[in-house]
Design an enzyme around this catalytic site. Structure first.
Site, short mmCIF file in Angstrom:
data_model
loop_
_atom_site.label_atom_id
_atom_site.label_comp_id
_atom_site.label_asym_id
_atom_site.label_seq_id
_atom_site.Cartn_x
_atom_site.Cartn_y
_atom_site.Cartn_z
N SER A 143 0.78 -1.18 0.11
CA SER A 143 0.13 0.06 0.10
C SER A 143 0.88 1.37 -0.18
O SER A 143 1.83 1.21 0.41
CB SER A 143 -0.88 -0.09 1.20
OG SER A 143 -1.51 1.24 1.49
N TYR A 156 -1.67 -1.07 10.18
CA TYR A 156 -1.41 -1.42 8.75
C TYR A 156 -0.15 -0.77 8.04
O TYR A 156 0.20 -1.49 7.19
CB TYR A 156 -3.01 -0.84 8.07
CG TYR A 156 -3.15 -1.29 6.59
CD1 TYR A 156 -3.36 -2.45 6.34
CD2 TYR A 156 -2.66 -0.19 5.57
CE1 TYR A 156 -3.50 -2.89 5.21
CE2 TYR A 156 -2.90 -0.68 4.32
CZ TYR A 156 -3.35 -2.01 3.95
OH TYR A 156 -3.43 -2.22 2.47
#
Length: 193
Positions: A143, A156
């Site tokens: 990401s 995350y």
């Protein structure tokens, strides 16, 4: 058909990016091993692939228990195909968007277990099958927040940064051994996560 008769395994194949990748691989001629925790969503992906003339098999696996169950997955892939050409570590969880000082400790460990530890164990255990491929590839889905921390995305962001580092480490250890290691950052994507 760029992947004709290649054996591919996609984690998180029941929804979102994993489902899209599985469908694409099947359209390109690959056998697709659909790995995920929810049988129903894996069956939906399987139905999409087979309705379009593709080939797929389902291997349900909750990646939170990867350490104990990955050997069974490896054995199943070995018995059915004898090799693995492409491994896509896509499955992941976000956790919660909250300041790090309030982040739940158990959820923190869960985010790392699914986003980093499971890809490590799955990749490590699949290495012998990947070595049997003439052109193997491991693709880890990351990401944008892996490359620059973002407030409130703590677990995350940190987990995806660790996955980038893990991928670079694998690549450095296998420079000329027939297995490529890459990360893919799909950018902003509309998924249930």
């Amino acid at each position: 058909m760029l992947l004709k008769d290649k054996v591919t395994l996609v984690t998180g194949a029941g929804t979102g990016i994993g489902q899209a990748v599985a469908n694409l691989f099947a359209r390109e001629g690959a056998w697709v091993i659909l790995l995920g925790r929810t049988q129903k969503t894996l069956e939906e992906t399987f139905d999409q692939i087979t309705a379009a003339g593709g080939r797929a098999v389902i291997l349900p696996l909750d990646l939170e228990n990867a350490l104990n169950l990955v050997p069974d997955v490896v054995r199943a892939v070995h018995e059915r195909f004898g090799r693995l050409d492409v491994l896509v570590n896509n499955a992941g969880i976000l956790g919660t968007l909250t300041p790090l000082e309030h982040f739940d400790s158990i959820l923190w460990e869960q985010v790392f277990r699914i986003n980093v530890t499971a890809p490590f164990f799955l990749t490590r255990e699949m290495i012998p099958l990947l070595k049997r491929s003439p052109d193997a590839s491991v693709i880890n889905v990351v990401s944008t927040v892996a490359f620059k921390g973002r407030p409130f995305w703590g677990a995350y962001s940190a987990a995806k940064a660790a996955l980038v580092n893990l991928t670079e480490t694998w690549a450095g250890e296998f420079p000329n051994q027939g297995i490529r290691f890459n990360t893919v950052n799909p950018g902003a994507t509309a998924t249930t996560m």
